[in-house]
Write an enzyme that holds these catalytic residues in place. Structure first.
Site, PDB file in Angstrom:
ATOM      1  NE  ARG A  50      -2.429   1.089   3.648  1.00 25.81           N
ATOM      2  CZ  ARG A  50      -3.123   0.865   4.766  1.00 25.81           C
ATOM      3  NH1 ARG A  50      -4.384   0.494   4.701  1.00 25.81           N
ATOM      4  NH2 ARG A  50      -2.570   1.007   5.954  1.00 25.81           N
ATOM      5  CE  LYS A 149      -2.008   4.661   7.446  1.00 20.21           C
ATOM      6  NZ  LYS A 149      -3.121   5.305   8.125  1.00 20.21           N
TER       7      LYS A 149
END
Ligand code: PMP
Length: 284
Positions: A50, A149
């Site tokens: 991620r 993120k």
């Protein structure tokens, strides 16, 4: 405490970055929050995937390879003798001139902090959390995808302030279409008539690593799991509700906007999935 910064382990006093770093000036960078259980880094590969995907999406080249970064994380955990804790992995854009131009930055900073965390008081894991709906909506995916993120967490912080002002430690965030997205630092699930439901990725959410692990555990347990659009009404009228996150783990939510969810206590499916998740963290 030893911090890993740009390939070196140094005492925390020596772990410093430039005030011209665009991570500080503009929130320009990406990060991960990762758990350590029994001295082992939990779901490290998933978190790194991620992180690298988020970096790619914001045109940030992480100056080390994924295997190198994995080793650096393990090294930091060992150097700090961390058994049960929390890792904050931060990649900043690096120092540059004032102004947004990324071409004038150099040296992305790679920082690994291995520490402990306790997000919610222990009794709330027994009683469940109260939630309110924040008026601040989750970032529009076409402005800044919630799947990244990024170091700019103001969207979530503003919603969190609304929660804590109302005496709630978490707040529900809706998306730009008025559908349920997620909470400020956790994904959300409900149980209705034995079916486990959670908003899909295209609701504009961070695709939580804990969310994915819980979906898998639920399927293994034989539950019907559906990634479907949810409204606030679905949550008000759910039998059970719980949140997931690396820091939060699995925690029940027992009210939203002063509407009691189910019987106002953590429900049986929530408790069962929490147990299964805890077993997974122990490597069982
Ligand atoms: N949503 C948001 C906005 C988050 O910041 C987080 C992580 N704190 C999560 C969901 C949960 O993601 P994960 O399970 O990967 O920690």
């Amino acid at each position: 405490m030893k911090i890993h910064i740009n390939g070196k382990l140094v005492p925390k006093e020596q772990a410093v970055i430039s005030v011209f770093d665009h991570g500080l000036l503009y929130g320009d960078g990406v990060f991960e929050g990762i758990r350590v259980y029994g001295g082992k880094v939990f779901l490290l590969e998933e978190h790194l995937k991620r992180l690298y995907e988020g970096a790619r999406a914001i045109r940030l080249e992480i100056p080390v390879s994924q295997p190198e970064l994995a080793s650096a994380v393990e090294e930091t955990v060992e150097a700090n003798n961390l058994q049960d804790g929390y890792i904050r992995l931060v990649i900043t854009r690096g120092a540059g001139s004032l102004g947004l131009d990324i071409r004038r930055t150099s040296n992305p900073q790679v920082i690994i902090i291995a520490d402990t965390i306790s997000l919610y008081p222990p009794e709330l894991y027994e009683q469940g959390l109260k939630l309110i709906t924040a008026s601040t909506i989750r970032n529009h995916p076409q402005a800044l995808s919630p799947q990244v993120k990024s170091l700019n967490y103001l969207n979530n912080i503003l919603a969190k302030i609304e929660g804590t002002d109302a005496d709630c430690l978490e707040a529900l965030m809706m998306n730009h279409k008025g559908e349920v997205a997620e909470c400020t630092g956790d994904n959300i699930f409900i149980v209705k008539n034995g079916v486990l439901k959670t908003p899909p990725t295209d609701a504009g959410i961070l695709e939580g690593i804990t969310r994915a692990a819980v979906i898998q555990l639920a399927k293994q347990a034989g539950l019907d799991v559906r990634e479907v659009t949810l409204t606030r009404h679905d949550i008000y009228t759910a039998d059970e509700c719980f949140l997931t996150g690396s820091a939060a783990e699995v925690i029940a939510a027992v009210s939203l906007d002063c509407r009691q969810i189910g019987d106002g206590k953590p429900g049986p499916i929530t408790k069962d999935l929490k147990k299964r998740f805890e077993a997974l963290t122990r490597g069982e």
